[in-house]
Scaffold this motif. Sequence first.
Motif, short mmCIF file in Angstrom:
data_model
loop_
_atom_site.label_atom_id
_atom_site.label_comp_id
_atom_site.label_asym_id
_atom_site.label_seq_id
_atom_site.Cartn_x
_atom_site.Cartn_y
_atom_site.Cartn_z
N LYS A 102 0.83 -1.20 0.00
CA LYS A 102 0.00 0.00 0.00
C LYS A 102 0.87 1.25 0.00
CE LYS A 102 -3.47 2.34 2.86
NZ LYS A 102 -4.26 2.24 4.12
N HIS A 104 1.18 4.80 1.09
CA HIS A 104 0.53 5.61 2.13
C HIS A 104 0.58 7.10 1.82
CE1 HIS A 104 -0.21 2.41 5.07
NE2 HIS A 104 0.90 1.86 4.61
N MET A 134 -6.57 5.24 -4.09
CA MET A 134 -5.77 4.26 -3.35
C MET A 134 -4.79 3.64 -4.33
SD MET A 134 -5.68 3.01 -0.18
CE MET A 134 -7.37 3.08 0.45
N LYS A 135 -3.51 3.61 -3.94
CA LYS A 135 -2.46 3.11 -4.85
C LYS A 135 -1.72 1.95 -4.19
CE LYS A 135 -1.76 7.82 -6.62
NZ LYS A 135 -2.65 8.48 -5.62
N TYR A 136 -1.26 1.03 -5.05
CA TYR A 136 -0.55 -0.15 -4.56
C TYR A 136 0.61 -0.47 -5.51
CZ TYR A 136 -4.70 -1.15 -1.71
OH TYR A 136 -5.73 -1.09 -0.81
N CYS A 204 -4.92 -8.31 -4.61
CA CYS A 204 -5.15 -6.89 -4.32
C CYS A 204 -6.60 -6.64 -3.90
CB CYS A 204 -4.80 -6.05 -5.55
SG CYS A 204 -4.87 -4.27 -5.26
N GLN A 207 -7.30 -7.13 -0.30
CA GLN A 207 -6.74 -6.11 0.58
C GLN A 207 -7.45 -4.77 0.43
OE1 GLN A 207 -2.48 -5.91 0.41
NE2 GLN A 207 -2.37 -3.87 1.32
N LEU A 208 -7.94 -4.49 -0.77
CA LEU A 208 -8.51 -3.17 -1.06
C LEU A 208 -9.73 -2.87 -0.18
CD1 LEU A 208 -8.90 -0.61 -2.88
CD2 LEU A 208 -10.36 -2.05 -4.30
N ASP A 211 -8.72 -1.65 3.22
CA ASP A 211 -7.95 -0.40 3.14
C ASP A 211 -8.85 0.77 2.78
OD1 ASP A 211 -5.68 -1.78 3.75
OD2 ASP A 211 -4.94 -1.92 1.69
N TRP A 212 -9.79 0.54 1.86
CA TRP A 212 -10.69 1.61 1.43
C TRP A 212 -11.60 2.04 2.60
CZ3 TRP A 212 -10.36 3.80 -3.42
CH2 TRP A 212 -11.35 4.71 -3.77
N ARG A 215 -9.61 4.09 5.21
CA ARG A 215 -9.26 5.46 4.83
C ARG A 215 -10.49 6.35 4.68
NH1 ARG A 215 -5.10 6.66 -0.03
NH2 ARG A 215 -3.71 5.82 1.59
#
Length: 765
Positions: A102, A104, A134-136, A204, A207-208, A211-212, A215
């Motif tokens: 991720k 940050h 969101m970037k990975y 991904c 995990q997204l 994480d979404w 945030r």
Amino acid sequence: MFAQKVAQASSLHEANKRKLAGWKPALQICESLEWRGPDGRLKDASCRVVLLRLQREGILQLPEAQKRPCPGVPGGSDSKQEGEGEGVGCELCELGEIRIIKVHSRYSKPYRIWKGLMEEYHYLGSGPLCGHQMKYLIESERYGYVGGFAFSSSAWRLEARDKWIGWDESRRQENLSKVVCNSRFLIVPWVRVRNLASHAISVCIRQLEEDWYERYRIRPALLETFVEQGRFLGSCYRASNWEHIGSTKGRGRQDRGNEYWGTIKDIYVYALDRDFRGELCKGMPEEVVRSEEAADWAEGEFSRAELGDGRRVERLITLARDFYARPQANIPQACGSRAKTKAAYRFLGSKSTTMEKIQKSHYEATVNRIGKEKIALAVQDTTTLNYSTHPATADLGLIGSKAGGPVGLMVHDTMTFNVEGTPLGVIDVQCWAWDPADFGKKSLRHKLSIEQKESNKWLKSFHAATEVQRRCAETMVVSVGDREADIYELFHLALREVENPKLLVRAEHNRLLADGQGHLYEHLQTKEVAGVQTVRVPRKQGQSAREAKLEIRCAAVTLRPPQGKEQLGELTIGAVLARETEVPDGVEALEWMLLTTCEVKTFEQAVEKLQWYCLRWGIEIYHRVLKSGCGIEQRQLGSAERIENCLAIDMVVAWRIYHLTKLGRETPNMPCTVFFEDAEWKALVAYKTQNPIPPGNPPPLREAIHMVASLGGFLGRKCDGEPGTQTLWLGLQRLEDITEMWKISMSVLAPHLLHPPPVSGIKCG
């Protein structure tokens, strides 16, 4: 209004006008307006967008933004990875563990690497991205960073997606934040590892979601992405169980003038929540119930159309009534006056009017009728509309097999029936024109995916049936198609989920079976005869009517995927073979091979599927009513778009006529007031009996239908059977004129017959 509030708030910071383009004033404005997101944070980024818009409109004057050095250096040392020079080609397991890192902060080293990879290797670069982001990075245990992802806010409007979800305008605005767009995906070109892309997507996605939510405090329910046609095939998304739902129209976010300057992209979606539709459509009524206050059938079918203006809805309802009253008349004749004719042409040519918007209200009413049935057959078929006699009509295409042949439109529609054969309504319409530039390219079809072929129309119709099945859980929906629907991808789609509709298709191909069982037809012929079914074969040219005895064989078979489609795997489905015995001389024997996802272990189950398929002929009758009864091929409207809008109305009118024909046979003793207005049945009885005073009670529906059909030439002899659609639509046209004359006469001679006094339930004494 909100922009005005922002402008007023920004005036509070006039002393800091030199810094207005910065982030501090945006934060101060958000604080003064209490403009916060679901996570409670100030929406300063959105505020800056509004400020820039106010500057473009001349309301504010912002100083030139100060440029900051970019924290990422494209192609810099941070983005160089082991193996980049010579390339990496190996098995997925040889890469070691694949980790999703991720990103940050935009000032961190991972961001510099991500930005460098995107700028150097992705054809769209690193941005700009819209809304939430969101970037990975994709990291290989052995080779380091081998790619990256970016997720952002979803597209504001997307016709194919919005139709597929099934939400209305209010729900779209309310729940759009739960749809997340995969706006960037990159595997660096020097890494060529099979299955890496689909594996990275799957990892991904897991995990997204968390994480979404962490945030933005929004739990995403659906992912979307766009794959540019001609550049990519989207294979990695399909391998990761993403679903193709259509294509864009070539418009970008900034295409406010409908110039369609962008590229066409395929749309793929992935559901993060099993009940994603329930989440996205929360608060939306599950079915449309016809209001008791609806004046007539036209209001019941079209009153919920979302045309942006109530006056357009009223015009639509009026047009439907006029078209139904005079099915074979042209538009000026049907409208009856110059003013109404001008209004009709203005409605059909309006940019706010589309086939989908007109039909959507009818779709909802159809779902309501389907929900009352135990079994509903969703029959899909293709027909052509020939407009060669109207060469001035724009945007038409070839509809024949020869260059320079007839021109018109292709229509693929899905009509639903109950098991008695009564049409319940349309649930999907696809209309298009073949591009003459594509003529003669049939040999290229094997190189295209199903989504790029015309055959995709069968899958789109099945998606519509899937939505109906979701909303009508107590009804078993069965998608029915002829031999053209014998497509392996369609069976694969039908078997993907247990909750999907059932599928019933007549086989076109003698498919190869798995486990060395040979081919489909030869294998079924080795099965024992389950029973013999006698069917009535109607007469046709050169042959009289006869009774045919069919030997029925049935079995479960496992199909091997066709060459080039091995990734779809083997499919186990039911097969029914019906073959005629004792065939008369000079007559071709009947032979049907049906493939279905329904269970067919017994003779009774096999006969049931044959009976269902026989009802497929109903859509042929419906198309005949549409063309001959409603005269859609005689419409002269100047453009294909206007014809489509008119077709959307005519299709519902054709359904109404066909529905009336079948309902009169099923429920003959029902009062005719379920279909005829008060003035209509009174005028009809007065004309037939030559008595202007109507009876106290309306006649039964069957009797009224026979009266109307007699106006269209139905004789009612014992050998004639029940009236058909042709005599009905001719009779309805005459009934309209008779009703109008009866109203004029009664308004002078007996006005109380037009408006009888209400019956009060209150008694005095």
